[in-house]
Design a protein around this motif. Structure first.
Motif, short mmCIF file in Angstrom:
data_model
loop_
_atom_site.label_atom_id
_atom_site.label_comp_id
_atom_site.label_asym_id
_atom_site.label_seq_id
_atom_site.Cartn_x
_atom_site.Cartn_y
_atom_site.Cartn_z
N GLU A 144 173.01 8.24 20.18
CA GLU A 144 172.93 7.75 21.29
C GLU A 144 173.24 8.76 22.71
OE1 GLU A 144 175.38 3.97 22.60
OE2 GLU A 144 173.71 3.11 21.19
N VAL A 145 172.36 8.57 23.52
CA VAL A 145 172.69 9.46 24.85
C VAL A 145 173.52 8.57 25.63
CG1 VAL A 145 171.53 10.49 26.68
CG2 VAL A 145 170.41 10.51 24.68
N ASP A 146 174.81 9.10 25.98
CA ASP A 146 175.84 8.51 27.01
C ASP A 146 175.31 7.87 28.31
OD1 ASP A 146 177.63 8.64 25.05
OD2 ASP A 146 178.78 10.39 25.92
N LYS A 147 175.66 6.71 28.77
CA LYS A 147 175.11 6.28 29.96
C LYS A 147 173.81 6.51 30.25
CE LYS A 147 180.04 7.13 31.62
NZ LYS A 147 180.80 6.06 31.88
N THR A 148 172.88 6.26 29.41
CA THR A 148 171.63 6.18 29.87
C THR A 148 170.85 4.85 29.59
OG1 THR A 148 170.60 6.96 27.86
CG2 THR A 148 171.13 8.81 29.38
N SER A 149 171.29 3.88 28.84
CA SER A 149 170.93 2.48 28.40
C SER A 149 170.48 1.86 29.81
CB SER A 149 171.94 1.88 27.83
OG SER A 149 172.80 1.14 28.56
N THR A 150 169.45 0.89 29.73
CA THR A 150 169.01 0.17 31.01
C THR A 150 170.08 -0.53 31.31
OG1 THR A 150 166.97 0.05 30.00
CG2 THR A 150 167.31 -1.40 31.65
N THR A 151 170.90 -1.08 30.73
CA THR A 151 172.39 -1.84 31.03
C THR A 151 173.26 -1.08 31.92
OG1 THR A 151 171.98 -3.25 29.19
CG2 THR A 151 174.19 -3.31 30.42
N ASP A 152 173.39 0.26 31.33
CA ASP A 152 174.24 1.09 32.21
C ASP A 152 173.60 1.30 33.59
OD1 ASP A 152 175.89 1.30 30.02
OD2 ASP A 152 175.19 3.24 29.42
N LEU A 153 172.43 1.58 33.55
CA LEU A 153 171.60 2.02 34.84
C LEU A 153 171.78 0.82 35.70
CD1 LEU A 153 168.30 3.70 33.24
CD2 LEU A 153 170.43 4.62 34.60
N ILE A 154 171.49 -0.60 35.21
CA ILE A 154 171.68 -1.62 36.03
C ILE A 154 172.92 -1.68 36.74
CG2 ILE A 154 171.81 -3.93 36.29
CD1 ILE A 154 169.21 -3.79 34.13
N ASP A 155 174.17 -1.54 35.88
CA ASP A 155 175.16 -1.62 36.50
C ASP A 155 175.76 -0.43 37.37
OD1 ASP A 155 175.72 -3.96 34.52
OD2 ASP A 155 176.80 -2.54 33.22
N GLU A 156 174.99 0.59 37.33
CA GLU A 156 175.41 1.77 38.18
C GLU A 156 174.94 1.34 39.54
OE1 GLU A 156 174.30 6.67 38.56
OE2 GLU A 156 174.65 5.57 36.61
N ILE A 157 173.30 0.87 39.66
CA ILE A 157 172.99 0.42 40.66
C ILE A 157 173.56 -0.70 41.32
CG2 ILE A 157 170.78 -0.65 41.71
CD1 ILE A 157 169.09 0.99 39.39
N LYS A 158 174.10 -1.64 40.64
CA LYS A 158 174.88 -2.77 41.17
C LYS A 158 176.04 -2.13 41.91
CE LYS A 158 173.06 -6.61 38.95
NZ LYS A 158 173.26 -7.87 37.47
N ASN A 159 176.89 -1.32 41.16
CA ASN A 159 178.23 -0.59 41.67
C ASN A 159 177.69 0.17 43.03
OD1 ASN A 159 179.77 -1.86 39.87
ND2 ASN A 159 179.43 0.12 38.42
N LYS A 160 176.71 0.78 42.77
CA LYS A 160 176.31 1.91 44.09
C LYS A 160 175.91 0.86 45.44
CE LYS A 160 174.95 6.29 43.83
NZ LYS A 160 173.92 7.26 43.54
N TYR A 161 174.92 -0.04 45.09
CA TYR A 161 174.37 -0.65 46.30
C TYR A 161 174.72 -2.29 46.31
CZ TYR A 161 171.50 3.25 45.71
OH TYR A 161 171.03 4.61 45.77
N GLY A 162 175.88 -2.61 45.58
CA GLY A 162 176.55 -3.86 45.96
C GLY A 162 176.04 -4.99 45.02
N LYS A 163 176.97 -5.87 44.38
CA LYS A 163 176.58 -6.91 43.66
C LYS A 163 175.62 -8.11 43.93
CE LYS A 163 180.56 -5.70 41.21
NZ LYS A 163 180.51 -4.57 40.59
N THR A 164 175.22 -7.74 45.17
CA THR A 164 174.09 -8.92 45.59
C THR A 164 172.80 -8.30 45.09
OG1 THR A 164 174.14 -7.93 47.97
CG2 THR A 164 175.46 -9.69 47.44
N ILE A 165 172.61 -7.15 44.77
CA ILE A 165 171.27 -6.84 44.37
C ILE A 165 170.56 -7.63 43.50
CG2 ILE A 165 171.94 -5.14 42.59
CD1 ILE A 165 169.89 -3.06 43.85
N LYS A 166 169.20 -8.06 43.61
CA LYS A 166 168.48 -8.99 42.77
C LYS A 166 167.30 -7.85 41.99
CE LYS A 166 169.89 -13.27 43.15
NZ LYS A 166 170.13 -14.29 42.16
N PHE A 167 166.94 -8.18 41.01
CA PHE A 167 165.76 -7.63 40.45
C PHE A 167 164.85 -8.67 40.12
CE2 PHE A 167 169.50 -4.96 39.12
CZ PHE A 167 168.95 -3.48 39.28
N TYR A 168 163.73 -8.25 40.51
CA TYR A 168 162.60 -9.24 40.34
C TYR A 168 161.52 -8.89 39.37
CZ TYR A 168 164.66 -11.12 44.47
OH TYR A 168 165.57 -11.68 45.45
N GLN A 169 160.58 -9.73 38.91
CA GLN A 169 159.58 -9.28 38.00
C GLN A 169 158.43 -9.70 38.61
OE1 GLN A 169 159.88 -10.98 34.00
NE2 GLN A 169 162.03 -10.41 33.75
#
Length: 169
Positions: A144-169
């Motif tokens: 497993e490659v550390d800190k590269t999962s989609t969940t990790d990436l989403i968490d990093e984006i939320k931490n960087k840009y705020g908890k209010t960020i919403k993802f849309y399909q």
């Protein structure tokens, strides 16, 4: 060549490939937001044989496993992105497939020579049993490659840009 196949098309193509004495590698996953861990895994999986079939989890299964806000990308969109990768020969979207018995039947019908997985995957034991049923080898192709999962990436984006960020399909 269309890389995105129905289950029935995949079974027919796998039968033809076996007649040509080519080795089939089977891998699977969500591949929600493509990242370096995915690319390394797919390249390593491809090296295990001649033809790489990728089983692509349904949106429904991803929601059950990862929560109602996932996947970020639909199965159709994920399949299109994956089809652009050189390492991937065929993508099989698992539409409506939710039961282990359905996966088992598909494995028997495709009859891979190798099943590629990431070391530490929670499904290794189950895949090993499937492999023994069809005479395939289970290969752990990368760690497993550390800190590269989609969940990790989403968490990093939320931490960087705020908890209010919403993802849309």
């Amino acid at each position: 060549m269309n890389k995105i196949l129905s289950v029935n098309q995949a079974i027919k193509i796998a039968q033809e490939i076996r007649k040509q004495n080519k080795a089939i590698v089977l891998a699977g996953g969500c591949f929600d937001v493509l990242h370096v861990g995915h690319i390394l895994f797919l390249k390593a999986a491809k090296k295990q044989g001649d033809i790489l079939f990728l089983l692509l989890e349904s949106d429904e299964n991803i929601r059950k496993r990862k929560g109602k806000e996932r996947p970020l990308n639909t199965q159709k969109n994920r399949a299109v992105v994956l089809s652009a990768l050189e390492a991937v020969d065929y993508i099989v979207p698992l539409v409506g497939m939710t039961k282990n018995e359905e996966y088992d039947r598909l494995m028997i019908q495709i009859k891979p020579d190798v099943v590629a997985m990431t070391a530490g995957d929670s499904e290794i034991e189950r895949r090993a049993k499937q492999c023994s049923t069809v005479g395939a080898k289970l290969k752990l192709v990368i760690k497993e490659v550390d800190k590269t999962s989609t969940t990790d990436l989403i968490d990093e984006i939320k931490n960087k840009y705020g908890k209010t960020i919403k993802f849309y399909q």
